[in-house]
Design an enzyme around this catalytic site. Sequence first.
Site, PDB file in Angstrom:
ATOM      1  N   CYS A 380       0.691  -1.009   0.062  1.00 41.91           N
ATOM      2  CA  CYS A 380      -0.140   0.082  -0.015  1.00 41.91           C
ATOM      3  C   CYS A 380       0.821   0.811  -0.181  1.00 41.91           C
ATOM      4  CB  CYS A 380      -0.820  -0.060   0.243  1.00 41.91           C
ATOM      5  SG  CYS A 380      -2.772   1.109   0.449  1.00 41.91           S
ATOM      6  N   HIS A 506      -3.596  -5.253   0.591  1.00 41.85           N
ATOM      7  CA  HIS A 506      -2.894  -6.049   1.500  1.00 41.85           C
ATOM      8  C   HIS A 506      -3.293  -7.255   1.776  1.00 41.85           C
ATOM      9  CE1 HIS A 506      -2.731  -1.888   3.868  1.00 41.85           C
ATOM     10  NE2 HIS A 506      -3.543  -1.534   3.030  1.00 41.85           N
ATOM     11  N   GLU A 508      -1.702  -8.952   3.415  1.00 44.65           N
ATOM     12  CA  GLU A 508      -1.238  -9.414   4.942  1.00 44.65           C
ATOM     13  C   GLU A 508      -2.599  -9.832   5.243  1.00 44.65           C
ATOM     14  OE1 GLU A 508      -1.351  -6.389   3.421  1.00 44.65           O
ATOM     15  OE2 GLU A 508      -1.609  -5.185   5.715  1.00 44.65           O
TER      16      GLU A 508
END
Length: 545
Positions: A380, A506, A508
């Site tokens: 990001c 994202h 993650e």
Amino acid sequence: MKHIFVTGGVVSSLGKGLTSAAIGMILERRGLKVSMQKLDPYINVDPGTMSPYQHGEVYVLDDGAETDLDLGHYERYTQARLNRYSNYTTGKIYSEVIARERRGDYLGSTVQVIPHITDAIKDAIRNGVAPGTDVAITEIGGTVGDIESLPFIEAIRQFALDIPVGDVMFVHLTLLPYLRASGEMKTKPTQQSVGKLREIGIQPDVLICRTEQPMTDDMARKISLFCNVRREAVIEERDVEFSIYEVPTMLVKAGLDRIIARRLGLPVEVETDLTDWNRMIEDLRHTTDTCEIAVVGKYTALHDAYKSIYESLAHAGIANGCKVKLRKVRAEDYADGGPALIEGCDGLLIPGGFGERGVEGKIKAIQHARETGLPFFGICLGMQCATIEFARNVLHLEGANTQELDPHSPHPVIHLMPDQANVHEKGGTMRLGACDCDLVPDSLAHRLYGAASIRERHRHRFEYNNEYRARFEAAGFATSGVNPQRDLVEIVELKNHPFFIGVQFHPEFKSKPLHPHPVFDGFVAAALAHSRGAHRGGKPERSRA
Ligand code: GLN
């Protein structure tokens, strides 16, 4: 369908989220379908507007809900499908009730905490249950005894009254503090917090006692007696020595799986199958290989601010048979200290973020990674910084920046997304949630994912500026992932570099211990190759990607 409510007492940060997730996982490993939900007593409508200092990371779901980081634990440990109904706050409940009142839905009655707010909480609990669920697990944030938790505790008490006795159970997490000076553990805070619960009318069925030292049988009996909980349901959850992944195994060893099954009338003779999970922990225990990743960010002092990123790196470590050491560097320090601060590291990760602080440090660190062949992964804002760095130092676009930091930049290589121009309200108005991304054949991204198109979760207002795309591409800063509907650049990568990738989304939020995210997997593989090259004193190997 059965309900488990998880509350916490004595202090916050006992790991209630992790324990709730572990309970979900244990039940799934007995063949049950679970749904997971968190009720948070604060007044913010969602955590999206809260600082990481206050609240740790904001966890984003596929549907774009900005939620509490405990939902990350739920997704990492279980298969539960989460959505905007999986996390309610006091603010969200009140806004719904107030909107109804304004519409006139209450037909002139006085709107009160009981029954209107508690009814809305009960509706929220029902909304959180996915179709086909066997067991719905609802965690109540905060600590029993807090003023703001009261309506939630009251609502779950009432909820239990509306369903058959055998269909609901209460699990209470508590702390047994260890007093070093007298060398003993104390049960009084536990007694008092259970006392608080019972005052409201909730008798816990299970107590999970967080301890630093082993809980003796005497102590468990004492807790059982004073708290009116059966001895076998007083369960020790000791601080794990090695990894948080041990929690489910520990709870099963203590017999929690059978206690829940018995209490809720679920099949008892089923085996809780944690074979692959336990094998993973054993493998991890025996790994000797390590690589070290520098995370240069704004909130490196707080573990919770980048929780999912640290988790994802650990998952990728498991997949690569290595331990991932983290070196957390404050981006502002890097601006002054430079490469010395990340010397010896095998990879650089720049996480997402907002605002000016630390950005120049991040850009400098990326320049170092680009120039020295250090594996780089930008997420990001990290991807946006990589774009700015390349624009300034390779394309020589002086003053290149993101409009977030310099609205008048002569080269806004990262600019505000057009649909954000008229957005004034902060809460829930970014580009949020899962979006499509087509991958460019033969790119690093394509090789890592092994797929032609993917969906990843977003949370941003600014975006790569397509006006500069041709110039970037011609200089080797390739676009490797594009959103097909809006032609937005989602992934960039460098061609002549062992591993250099930036993603606007994202990743993650989609990594699990047994299913690491492919980009984290590839990044750690590249870092491991770098560490092996460095140990041999030679040039870093190219990554397997
Ligand atoms: N601040 C940047 C934006 O809004 C990046 C956001 C992020 O890193 N999540 O676009």
